[in-house]
Design a protein around this motif. Structure first.
Motif, PDB file in Angstrom:
ATOM      1  N   VAL A   1       5.787  -4.816  -4.758  1.00  0.00           N
ATOM      2  CA  VAL A   1       4.720  -5.637  -4.175  1.00  0.00           C
ATOM      3  C   VAL A   1       5.155  -7.094  -4.174  1.00  0.00           C
ATOM      4  O   VAL A   1       5.477  -7.665  -5.214  1.00  0.00           O
ATOM      5  CB  VAL A   1       3.413  -5.470  -4.960  1.00  0.00           C
ATOM      6  CG1 VAL A   1       2.314  -6.369  -4.379  1.00  0.00           C
ATOM      7  CG2 VAL A   1       2.966  -4.011  -4.949  1.00  0.00           C
ATOM      8  N   SER A   2       5.142  -7.693  -2.986  1.00  0.00           N
ATOM      9  CA  SER A   2       5.592  -9.078  -2.865  1.00  0.00           C
ATOM     10  C   SER A   2       4.456 -10.050  -2.539  1.00  0.00           C
ATOM     11  O   SER A   2       4.581 -11.255  -2.768  1.00  0.00           O
ATOM     12  CB  SER A   2       6.670  -9.193  -1.778  1.00  0.00           C
ATOM     13  OG  SER A   2       6.133  -8.829  -0.513  1.00  0.00           O
ATOM     14  N   GLU A   3       3.327  -9.542  -1.991  1.00  0.00           N
ATOM     15  CA  GLU A   3       2.232 -10.451  -1.619  1.00  0.00           C
ATOM     16  C   GLU A   3       0.913  -9.676  -1.587  1.00  0.00           C
ATOM     17  O   GLU A   3       0.865  -8.531  -1.153  1.00  0.00           O
ATOM     18  CB  GLU A   3       2.487 -11.066  -0.233  1.00  0.00           C
ATOM     19  CG  GLU A   3       1.409 -12.036   0.212  1.00  0.00           C
ATOM     20  CD  GLU A   3       1.646 -12.563   1.625  1.00  0.00           C
ATOM     21  OE1 GLU A   3       0.777 -13.299   2.128  1.00  0.00           O
ATOM     22  OE2 GLU A   3       2.699 -12.226   2.215  1.00  0.00           O
ATOM     23  N   ILE A   4      -0.152 -10.323  -2.061  1.00  0.00           N
ATOM     24  CA  ILE A   4      -1.496  -9.767  -1.963  1.00  0.00           C
ATOM     25  C   ILE A   4      -2.248 -10.594  -0.925  1.00  0.00           C
ATOM     26  O   ILE A   4      -2.397 -11.813  -1.084  1.00  0.00           O
ATOM     27  CB  ILE A   4      -2.244  -9.818  -3.318  1.00  0.00           C
ATOM     28  CG1 ILE A   4      -1.442  -9.099  -4.399  1.00  0.00           C
ATOM     29  CG2 ILE A   4      -3.632  -9.210  -3.164  1.00  0.00           C
ATOM     30  CD1 ILE A   4      -1.214  -7.627  -4.144  1.00  0.00           C
ATOM     31  N   ILE A   5      -2.733  -9.939   0.120  1.00  0.00           N
ATOM     32  CA  ILE A   5      -3.421 -10.653   1.195  1.00  0.00           C
ATOM     33  C   ILE A   5      -4.923 -10.672   0.959  1.00  0.00           C
ATOM     34  O   ILE A   5      -5.588 -11.680   1.122  1.00  0.00           O
ATOM     35  CB  ILE A   5      -3.104  -9.996   2.553  1.00  0.00           C
ATOM     36  CG1 ILE A   5      -1.591 -10.064   2.809  1.00  0.00           C
ATOM     37  CG2 ILE A   5      -3.885 -10.681   3.683  1.00  0.00           C
ATOM     38  CD1 ILE A   5      -1.132  -9.265   3.987  1.00  0.00           C
ATOM     39  N   ASN A   6      -5.462  -9.517   0.590  1.00  0.00           N
ATOM     40  CA  ASN A   6      -6.904  -9.379   0.409  1.00  0.00           C
ATOM     41  C   ASN A   6      -7.162  -8.259  -0.592  1.00  0.00           C
ATOM     42  O   ASN A   6      -6.222  -7.648  -1.103  1.00  0.00           O
ATOM     43  CB  ASN A   6      -7.570  -9.079   1.754  1.00  0.00           C
ATOM     44  CG  ASN A   6      -9.035  -9.456   1.777  1.00  0.00           C
ATOM     45  OD1 ASN A   6      -9.638  -9.732   0.736  1.00  0.00           O
ATOM     46  ND2 ASN A   6      -9.632  -9.461   2.954  1.00  0.00           N
ATOM     47  N   GLY A   7      -8.436  -7.950  -0.804  1.00  0.00           N
ATOM     48  CA  GLY A   7      -8.782  -6.902  -1.745  1.00  0.00           C
ATOM     49  C   GLY A   7      -8.353  -5.517  -1.320  1.00  0.00           C
ATOM     50  O   GLY A   7      -8.419  -4.577  -2.116  1.00  0.00           O
ATOM     51  N   ASP A   8      -7.916  -5.372  -0.073  1.00  0.00           N
ATOM     52  CA  ASP A   8      -7.442  -4.057   0.380  1.00  0.00           C
ATOM     53  C   ASP A   8      -6.117  -4.144   1.143  1.00  0.00           C
ATOM     54  O   ASP A   8      -5.689  -3.167   1.751  1.00  0.00           O
ATOM     55  CB  ASP A   8      -8.492  -3.390   1.269  1.00  0.00           C
ATOM     56  CG  ASP A   8      -8.619  -4.050   2.638  1.00  0.00           C
ATOM     57  OD1 ASP A   8      -8.283  -5.248   2.746  1.00  0.00           O
ATOM     58  OD2 ASP A   8      -9.049  -3.368   3.595  1.00  0.00           O
TER      59      ASP A   8
END
Length: 379
Positions: free
Chosen positions: A281-288
């Protein structure tokens, strides 16, 4: 300018007929008096004409109607109705009893604050009666027991609609494919049926929600039969069931039913390493939504299927279902409740971690939304 009130017991009389007759097979004897436009007659309920229930007699016996005694031809049938009415009067049944004012509906033809009304009911089912089917995905209903009259757009779907003339009424000269069939499909299943409605949002002067019926979800059935399409702008308001609507639409597409008769698959099937893989995992954009780095160095954006992250509540849409512009300075990530917390939860748990991804399906591009890889699990 003034709302006309019901006569006492008018609603009970109609409800008596509705509960007895809607969806039932009947016998009838019709008569059309000379120079009359209407047809009159007697309706019988039952499997055998000789033992069937005379509905006129039942209404009179319950004190729900008045027998016309003056200016009509005297017949044995009329004499029988007069006898039944006299008996109902003696027993104080229905309109012949007391407390007439208690049997007049207080109809609310509009809801002053629709957003607050939705929030008040908090996704709880409300008993309702479907009074009119405007098109396959839009109905008018009475919410019971308070008699709020609402227009409801069914969440997550859109059926073909009718072209309107200058007066805002359906133009019979313009035929929209499957519009009439979709409306009839809903009418025979829901018109004047008792249902439950879950209010989920608002759009202009319409409510958006789900219709709950013991025999199934009408939105899902319309999609399976190819009478409707999934629409992203309203499906996001659903608390549950969105995945079933998507599956029903895919089923209709693969069977080339009605709206999808000329459909050609544009999304590749998921097989092999595309179906299941390990990545970082390199980036979290939103809760989904997140971005992962695969073993070959390629980055892939994926969405968690079957869940709905925090969204903007009560944002209105225009007539085409597109969101209206937000107020100046509005910051969704920080101004929408729990959107930041949901993203932070994923960030702290997953960023930099190696995960196992199973891709459930790929949602094809639609309505200016790009193609999405939706994963069933990411652990």
């Amino acid at each position: 300018s003034e709302t006309t009130k019901d006569e006492p017991w008018a609603w009970e009389a109609r409800e008596f007929l509705r509960k007895k007759l809607i969806g039932e097979e009947v016998f009838f004897i019709a008569e059309k008096p000379p120079n009359a436009v209407r047809e009159y007659g007697t309706v019988f309920l039952g499997k055998d004409f000789s033992t069937a229930e005379n509905i006129s007699e039942s209404l009179v016996s319950e004190g729900l109607v008045t027998v016309r005694r003056e200016g009509v031809r005297q017949t044995p049938e009329l004499t029988r109705l007069v006898e039944l009415e006299d008996a109902a009067k003696s027993a104080g049944k229905g309109k012949w009893g007391t407390g007439a004012s208690e049997h007049v509906r207080d109809i609310k033809w509009s809801v002053e604050n629709m957003r607050a009304f939705v929030d008040k009911h908090q996704y709880k089912p409300i008993k309702a009666l479907i009074e009119h089917v405007r098109d396959g995905s839009t109905v008018r209903a009475f919410l019971l027991p308070d008699f709020y009259h609402i227009t409801l757009m069914i969440s997550g779907i859109r059926c073909p609609g009718f072209k309107l003339d200058s007066n805002g009424k359906p133009d019979p000269s313009v035929k929209v494919e499957y519009a009439e069939e979709a409306r009839y499909f809903v009418e025979v299943r829901l018109l004047q049926r008792e249902v439950e409605i879950i209010l989920e949002s608002v759009n202009n002067n319409n409510f958006i929600g789900t219709i709950v019926h013991p025999k199934g979800n009408i939105a899902e059935i319309l999609l399976k039969e190819g009478f409707a399409r999934c629409v992203d702008w309203s499906i996001v308001f659903m608390k549950s069931g969105a995945d079933r609507l998507r599956a029903a639409e895919r089923q209709a597409k693969e069977a080339h039913k009605r709206l999808w008769k000329d459909w050609q698959a544009t999304v590749p099937k998921i097989t092999g390493k595309e179906k299941e893989f390990t990545a970082t995992v390199s980036e979290i954009i939103n809760g989904d939504a997140l971005v992962v780095k695969q073993a070959n160095g390629a980055y892939k954006k994926i969405f968690l299927s079957s869940i709905r992250p925090p969204k903007e509540s009560g944002r209105a849409n225009d007539d085409e279902g597109k969101p209206v512009p937000r107020p100046k300075g509005f910051r969704p990530l920080y101004d929408i409740p729990y959107m930041f917390e949901a993203r932070e939860y994923l960030r702290k748990k997953l960023i930099g971690k190696k995960v196992h991804v199973i891709v459930d399906y790929i949602q094809e591009a639609r309505d200016s939304y790009p193609e999405k890889n939706l994963c069933y699990s990411c652990n």
